[in-house]
Every structure is written in C-alpha cells, then in structure tokens.
Design an enzyme around this catalytic site. Structure first.
Site, short mmCIF file in Angstrom:
data_model
loop_
_atom_site.label_atom_id
_atom_site.label_comp_id
_atom_site.label_asym_id
_atom_site.label_seq_id
_atom_site.Cartn_x
_atom_site.Cartn_y
_atom_site.Cartn_z
N HIS A 1 -7.14 -13.22 1.86
CA HIS A 1 -5.85 -13.18 3.42
C HIS A 1 -6.66 -13.90 4.76
O HIS A 1 -6.23 -14.93 5.36
CB HIS A 1 -5.90 -11.99 4.00
CG HIS A 1 -6.86 -11.37 4.59
ND1 HIS A 1 -7.29 -10.06 3.74
CD2 HIS A 1 -7.11 -11.40 5.71
CE1 HIS A 1 -8.67 -9.45 5.46
NE2 HIS A 1 -8.07 -10.61 6.19
N ASP B 1 -7.24 -9.25 -2.77
CA ASP B 1 -7.46 -9.89 -1.97
C ASP B 1 -8.89 -10.57 -1.55
O ASP B 1 -9.58 -10.24 -0.54
CB ASP B 1 -7.40 -8.73 -0.74
CG ASP B 1 -7.21 -9.76 0.63
OD1 ASP B 1 -7.04 -10.48 0.90
OD2 ASP B 1 -7.47 -8.61 1.83
N GLY C 1 -12.66 -10.06 12.19
CA GLY C 1 -13.03 -11.19 12.04
C GLY C 1 -14.79 -10.80 10.72
O GLY C 1 -15.05 -11.21 10.00
N ASN C 2 -14.82 -9.02 10.71
CA ASN C 2 -15.27 -8.66 9.95
C ASN C 2 -14.65 -9.42 7.46
O ASN C 2 -15.55 -9.20 6.76
CB ASN C 2 -15.77 -7.67 9.56
CG ASN C 2 -16.98 -6.99 10.43
OD1 ASN C 2 -17.07 -6.74 11.91
ND2 ASN C 2 -17.80 -7.92 10.24
N SER C 3 -13.23 -9.23 8.19
CA SER C 3 -12.77 -9.61 6.54
C SER C 3 -13.45 -10.90 5.68
O SER C 3 -14.19 -11.32 6.21
CB SER C 3 -11.26 -10.05 6.44
OG SER C 3 -10.79 -9.15 7.36
N GLY D 1 3.07 -4.11 -21.00
CA GLY D 1 3.97 -3.96 -21.15
C GLY D 1 5.01 -2.64 -20.75
O GLY D 1 5.74 -3.14 -21.80
N VAL D 2 4.47 -2.30 -20.29
CA VAL D 2 4.92 -0.66 -20.10
C VAL D 2 5.53 -0.18 -18.81
O VAL D 2 4.87 -1.21 -17.44
CB VAL D 2 5.03 0.03 -21.24
CG1 VAL D 2 4.69 0.25 -22.32
CG2 VAL D 2 2.97 0.87 -20.23
N GLN D 3 6.31 0.45 -18.44
CA GLN D 3 6.70 0.64 -16.77
C GLN D 3 6.39 1.94 -17.39
O GLN D 3 6.62 2.64 -17.97
CB GLN D 3 7.58 0.51 -16.33
CG GLN D 3 8.45 -0.92 -15.73
CD GLN D 3 9.68 -0.78 -15.42
OE1 GLN D 3 10.87 -0.63 -16.58
NE2 GLN D 3 9.64 -1.13 -14.25
N ILE D 4 5.33 2.53 -15.99
CA ILE D 4 4.51 4.34 -16.48
C ILE D 4 4.85 5.05 -15.22
O ILE D 4 4.81 4.24 -14.15
CB ILE D 4 3.27 4.25 -17.22
CG1 ILE D 4 2.60 3.21 -16.18
CG2 ILE D 4 3.82 3.65 -18.81
CD1 ILE D 4 1.30 2.73 -16.80
#
Length: 486
Positions: free
Chosen positions: A119, A149, A220-222, A278-281
């Site tokens: 970011h 990020d 600003g520390n990011s 490849g699954v929804q869990i």
C-alpha cells in the site's frame, strides 16, 4: 556465672547440606543478575547497527483533475458554477496534479533489494528511496502481493549497500523486546521500543500471521522493520488499531516467516505462486458435530462447494470434511488455507477426508491460486418451479422461481428453497438465517422442493438428532448452518 559456650559437633552430612544450600543461593543470585542484565540499559547500539539499512520511501502519483466542484454541492445547484470558477482560480480545475505519500522500508541485500508494504507504493509513478546517510536513489517495483500487503523494490547503487537479515518469527515470544524503525508521520528516521504483545493475530486476509506489539507505530512506519534484540527482522510493520489514527500501543507486523516466502517468490517470478486446492470450506461449529457421522470434534474444515479444479478432479465432494492435508492435521479453515497456499504449485499431496462416517485418502495435484482467483463456484442443477410456500422451523420457504431468481440475482442454474421470511424469535434467526438466503442442502442431500426439506427433518428426528445441517447460499457464498429441531 558466665554462660559457657557449648560446641556442637557438625556431622559430615550436615556440612554437605550447608554447602549445597550455599551453592544454590549463589546460583540463584547469579541467575537473577543474568535476568536483570537481559533487559538492555539502552537500545543505542542496536539502533546504530540497523539504522543504515532502514529507508524512507517517497512516492509520487499523477492524479486526474477534478471534473466537478469540491465540496457538497448538488448537481445543478446555482452554486456549482461558482465553485468550479473558484477552483479554476486556485489551480484546482481539470488539470492533472501530483500527489505524494511517505512510507518506510528496509534493505535485504547488498545489491539493492528493498522490502516495504504494497500500500506504500501501489499506483505510484515514481518511487524515491532515501537512505540513513541522506543519499536518494530511484527504485523500481520487482513484484507485489496485495494479499499480504508486501512489495519488493530494487535500487541500483555503485557501492554495496548495508542490509539486514530476517529472523525466525516463530521463535518470538510474548514479552520479548522488539524495536520498530521507520519514518513516522514523515518525521524521518525514528526508533521506538516495545515488546511482543501477542502472536498469530489475524486481521482480514487469508494469509495473515501478525505479531502484535506495543512499540509505537504510526502513519509512515508502514513497510518498516520490526527487529528482535539480535538485529534480525521478525516482522514488517503494516497496520495499527487506533480510534484517532495515532499509536495507542496496538500495532501489527506481518511475521517474517510469511514475508520471506512471499519475497522469495517476488524475487524469482515477480509475482506470488500459491498452491490451490479448489474447494470452498468453512469451520465446524460445536452444534454441527452431532449432525456429521463419524466426527468427534470441531477439528477439520467442511467442504461447502467444489468448483472445477484440482479437488474436483481428485474426487473431493461437497460435505466432505478435510481432516488432513499433506500429512498435517487440519485444525480450521485458516490453517488449511495457509498450508495450501504455502505448498508448491503442481505438487501431488494426500488429502484425508471424512465422508459418510469413514475416512478416505485422495491424491490431489495442486493448481495455482492466482490463476483461479476469478473462478465462479458451480451450483447443483435441478427442477426450478414449485409454487407452494411453507413455514418450517421459523423459516418461510418457497422453491426457486424465475421471478425470485431475477429478484435475488441468482444464477440461471440456482435451485433450492428461498427463505422469504424469518421469525425473529426463532433459532433460525439466532443462527443468522435471513430473508433472501437460498437453502441448497439439508442433511447433506440436495433440496429441490419443500417436501425434500420436510423429509430430511423427519429423518433427523427419527434418528434422535437435535439439529439438522443446512447448506445455505447468500450472495453466491455457501455456508453450513446447524439448525435446532426443537
């Protein structure tokens, strides 16, 4: 008469005991002294050691000019022209303008690789790196990963650069001293000290593993580093929890063991390459355990949907409970997602699932998650029309019709029972079921008509069960709900 001193002979055994007690006391004093010395009198030596490798990052971005007046002015208002004319006089019309932002980072190699947050540099046209010495160098983006990020930059320097190394974040303990270095609020190089407040924090991502610290972290520390007392990077400062935008002692740093995997891939490929099952869990709740044959606890992840992909090709089905992946026990969804993501793309792994009360081992060749990000889960097919409406367990349900499909934005293939109302005093409402939900399965069997749901409820009652497991879709996302039958 003067009292006479009486001499009491000391046995060899008593003498040895006294000597041991004296020895133990001395050891205790030495140990206490060591503990006291473990707390540094000053962080100056450490700060001096690592500061040359920490950088300030300034980014510049071209922002399109405003096409309308700034401020709350309704379109067509007589004040619209006035505000637009005022902006033009102030140079704030439709001309493009430059916007800048500040952040932090750190050098990880003498040839100029720099780590920061995604970011900090996302969308930037120009990136300028300022070193502790005051030298400034332009940087290019090697790769970035929005999921964690993180971003990897590169600068070209005539001289080898001072750099820092990563430590093992898994060895960081709650209470350990840490040092945060960066560019808070654009004030330049700044050091703050604190302790590890918590480990394994999750914020919002699938791959989160944050170290929480009370070392002061501000805007600003990011992208700046979090050091242990050996001068090793154990985290990348990423976020704070604050009601006012300033540090209140709750900061989060992405753990270095996550960072190193991501950075290695960005350096090699310019992108991440995570494994994809490849699954929804979803996680298994306490009240779901009784509804699934052979399940003894909440460990595991239940499969809610299997779109086209590696799992489907390997034979994994909806309603399977994944108990083990590549030799590692599955505790919950978060753990499984992280383990799969950290596994090499193309690797064949063994997956143990619980199905119909028995375990099965299936071999799955993992795909690449980034290639499947836009995949849309499939929904079972079936008949679509049944006009009857009925109230069941606090829910008013009706089969999917063409009008409901259009009204709710359901796929053309969507089938099941639509919830058209929920009694707010019912257990169904407590469980989070709401109007517009689509019930797809009951007791792990497809529900196409109201009679299907009635039949599954009767079967569950006859079996002595206190609840029934429903598979519910909302906004295209499936989840299981264990609904009480009483």
């Amino acid at each position: 008469m003067k009292p006479q001193a009486v001499s009491v002979p000391i046995s060899n055994t008593s003498y040895v005991k006294m000597m041991w007690l004296s020895f133990i006391a001395i050891v205790a004093l030495v140990a206490q002294a060591v503990v006291v010395q473990a707390r540094p009198d000053s962080f100056a030596d450490l700060a001096e050691q690592v500061s040359p490798s920490v950088v300030n990052i300034t980014t510049s971005t071209t922002v399109a000019g405003r096409t309308g007046p700034r401020g709350v002015v309704p379109e067509g208002s007589p004040f619209e022209d006035f505000f637009r004319e005022f902006q033009d006089r102030q140079g704030e019309g439709e001309r493009p303008r430059r916007s800048s932002a500040l952040g932090s980072g750190f050098v990880i190699s003498e040839d100029g690789y720099v780590v920061t947050n995604n970011h900090v540099i996302d969308g930037a046209d120009e990136i300028l790196i300022e070193f502790f010495s005051g030298e400034e160098l332009p940087a290019t983006v090697i790769g970035k990963d929005p999921n964690t990020d993180l971003a990897l930059l590169k600068v070209e320097s005539a001289e080898p650069l001072q750099f820092v190394s990563f430590g093992d974040s898994d060895t960081a303990r709650v209470g350990d001293w840490v040092l945060a270095v960066g560019n808070p609020l654009g004030q330049g190089f700044s050091v703050s000290a604190g302790i590890v407040s918590a480990r394994n924090r999750a914020l919002s991502g699938n791959y989160d593993d944050y170290i929480q610290t009370d070392a002061a972290i501000n805007r600003g520390n990011s992208g700046g580093p979090l050091f242990n007392m050996d001068g090793e990077v154990v985290g990348v400062n990423t976020a704070i929890l604050s009601p006012n935008g300033g540090s209140i002692g709750i900061g989060f740093s992405m753990a270095s063991n996550v960072v190193t995997r991501v950075i290695d891939q960005l350096e090699k490929f310019g992108e991440t390459r995570r494994g994809w099952l490849g699954v929804q869990i979803q996680n298994i709740s306490e009240d779901m355990v009784e509804t699934i044959d052979g399940l003894e606890g909440t460990a595991g992840a239940i499969v809610t949907n299997v779109p086209e992909g590696p799992a489907k090709e390997a034979g994994i089905l909806a309603n399977d409970v994944i108990m083990s992946f590549d030799g590692q026990d599955v505790e919950d969804v978060r753990g499984l997602v992280r383990t799969v993501g950290n596994t090499e793309v193309g690797k064949a792994v063994r997956v143990v699932v619980l199905r119909d009360g028995k375990t099965q081992t299936l071999k799955v060749t993992l795909g690449r998650r980034e290639d499947a990000e836009a995949a849309v889960p499939a929904v079972a097919e079936g008949p679509t029309d049944e006009p009857t409406e009925k109230e069941i367990l606090g829910l008013t349900v009706t089969p999917v019709t063409e009008s409901l499909r259009s009204e709710l934005g359901l796929d053309a293939e969507a089938v099941g029972l639509v919830v058209t109302g929920v009694d707010e005093a019912s257990k169904a409402f407590e469980k989070g079921l709401r109007q517009g939900d689509l019930i797809v399965e009951a007791s792990q069997q497809a529900v196409l008509a109201i009679s299907d749901l009635d039949g599954r409820i009767e079967e569950a009652k006859d079996a002595g069960r206190k609840s029934i497991l429903l598979l519910v879709h909302r906004g295209g996302e499936p989840r299981f709900v264990a609904l009480g039958l009483e």
